[in-house]
Motif scaffolding. Structure first.
Motif, PDB file in Angstrom:
ATOM      1  N   GLU A  40     -11.768 -44.177 -73.575  1.00 31.44           N
ATOM      2  CA  GLU A  40     -11.053 -42.933 -73.878  1.00 31.44           C
ATOM      3  C   GLU A  40      -9.690 -43.289 -74.434  1.00 31.44           C
ATOM      4  O   GLU A  40      -8.939 -44.060 -73.831  1.00 31.44           O
ATOM      5  CB  GLU A  40     -10.897 -42.071 -72.634  1.00 31.44           C
ATOM      6  CG  GLU A  40     -10.252 -40.743 -72.942  1.00 31.44           C
ATOM      7  CD  GLU A  40     -10.180 -39.812 -71.767  1.00 31.44           C
ATOM      8  OE1 GLU A  40      -9.514 -38.771 -71.896  1.00 31.44           O
ATOM      9  OE2 GLU A  40     -10.757 -40.116 -70.707  1.00 31.44           O
ATOM     10  N   ARG A  44      -9.841 -38.694 -76.698  1.00 29.43           N
ATOM     11  CA  ARG A  44     -11.094 -38.815 -77.440  1.00 29.43           C
ATOM     12  C   ARG A  44     -11.956 -39.902 -76.816  1.00 29.43           C
ATOM     13  O   ARG A  44     -11.439 -40.900 -76.329  1.00 29.43           O
ATOM     14  CB  ARG A  44     -10.837 -39.131 -78.909  1.00 29.43           C
ATOM     15  CG  ARG A  44     -10.116 -38.007 -79.598  1.00 29.43           C
ATOM     16  CD  ARG A  44      -9.889 -38.318 -81.033  1.00 29.43           C
ATOM     17  NE  ARG A  44      -9.329 -37.143 -81.682  1.00 29.43           N
ATOM     18  CZ  ARG A  44      -9.171 -37.026 -82.955  1.00 29.43           C
ATOM     19  NH1 ARG A  44      -9.519 -38.012 -83.753  1.00 29.43           N
ATOM     20  NH2 ARG A  44      -8.657 -35.941 -83.462  1.00 29.43           N
ATOM     21  N   ILE A  45     -13.275 -39.719 -76.859  1.00 24.61           N
ATOM     22  CA  ILE A  45     -14.214 -40.679 -76.279  1.00 24.61           C
ATOM     23  C   ILE A  45     -14.857 -41.485 -77.410  1.00 24.61           C
ATOM     24  O   ILE A  45     -15.393 -40.907 -78.361  1.00 24.61           O
ATOM     25  CB  ILE A  45     -15.323 -39.964 -75.469  1.00 24.61           C
ATOM     26  CG1 ILE A  45     -14.727 -39.050 -74.412  1.00 24.61           C
ATOM     27  CG2 ILE A  45     -16.287 -40.982 -74.874  1.00 24.61           C
ATOM     28  CD1 ILE A  45     -14.034 -39.757 -73.288  1.00 24.61           C
TER      29      ILE A  45
END
Length: 138
Positions: A40, A44-45
């Protein structure tokens, strides 16, 4: 069209990675399970998947974005891939903490044992990579 979650995308990570790398035939990658990581960054991943086969190491990275997608294997965010040919590998070392792949140009690729698949699967896959490379090197 159904809503696809991050977990759904993680579950189809190999298919996403194959698509990013332009691999359309699963025969191109060996029977060795991929090694995957989630990270992460700024909310955002990102998913990184390492696949092995066809005398190459494939690395695919994609941003995972949940949503209603016609084809969830089609990446919808940032994506990147790289290919490392066995003939450009100088050495591969594996221990309980990870795998270090030394390239002839001096670059080192490091895969940590804390993969999504778990420690035992990581060990199996990384040792399988060494076996594939040894077979190529002979």
């Amino acid at each position: 069209m159904a809503y696809v979650t991050i977990q759904d995308l993680v579950n189809i990570r190999k298919n996403i990675a194959m698509r990013i790398c332009g691999i359309w035939d699963e025969e191109e990658i060996s029977d060795i399970e991929p090694i995957s990581y989630l990270e992460e960054v700024a909310g955002r991943i990102y998913l990184t998947v390492w696949m092995f086969g066809n005398k190459k190491i494939y690395s695919a990275m994609a941003e995972l974005i949940p949503g209603e997608w016609d084809d969830p294997t089609d990446p919808h965010g940032a994506q990147f891939f790289d290919v490392y040919r066995f003939k450009k590998i100088d050495d591969i070392r594996v221990d309980d903490y990870g795998c270090v792949i030394s390239l002839q140009n001096g670059k080192k690729l490091e895969l940590k044992s804390n993969s999504i698949e778990g420690f035992e699967s990581f060990q199996f896959s990384s040792r399988g990579l060494v076996r594939l490379w040894d077979e190529y090197d002979d």
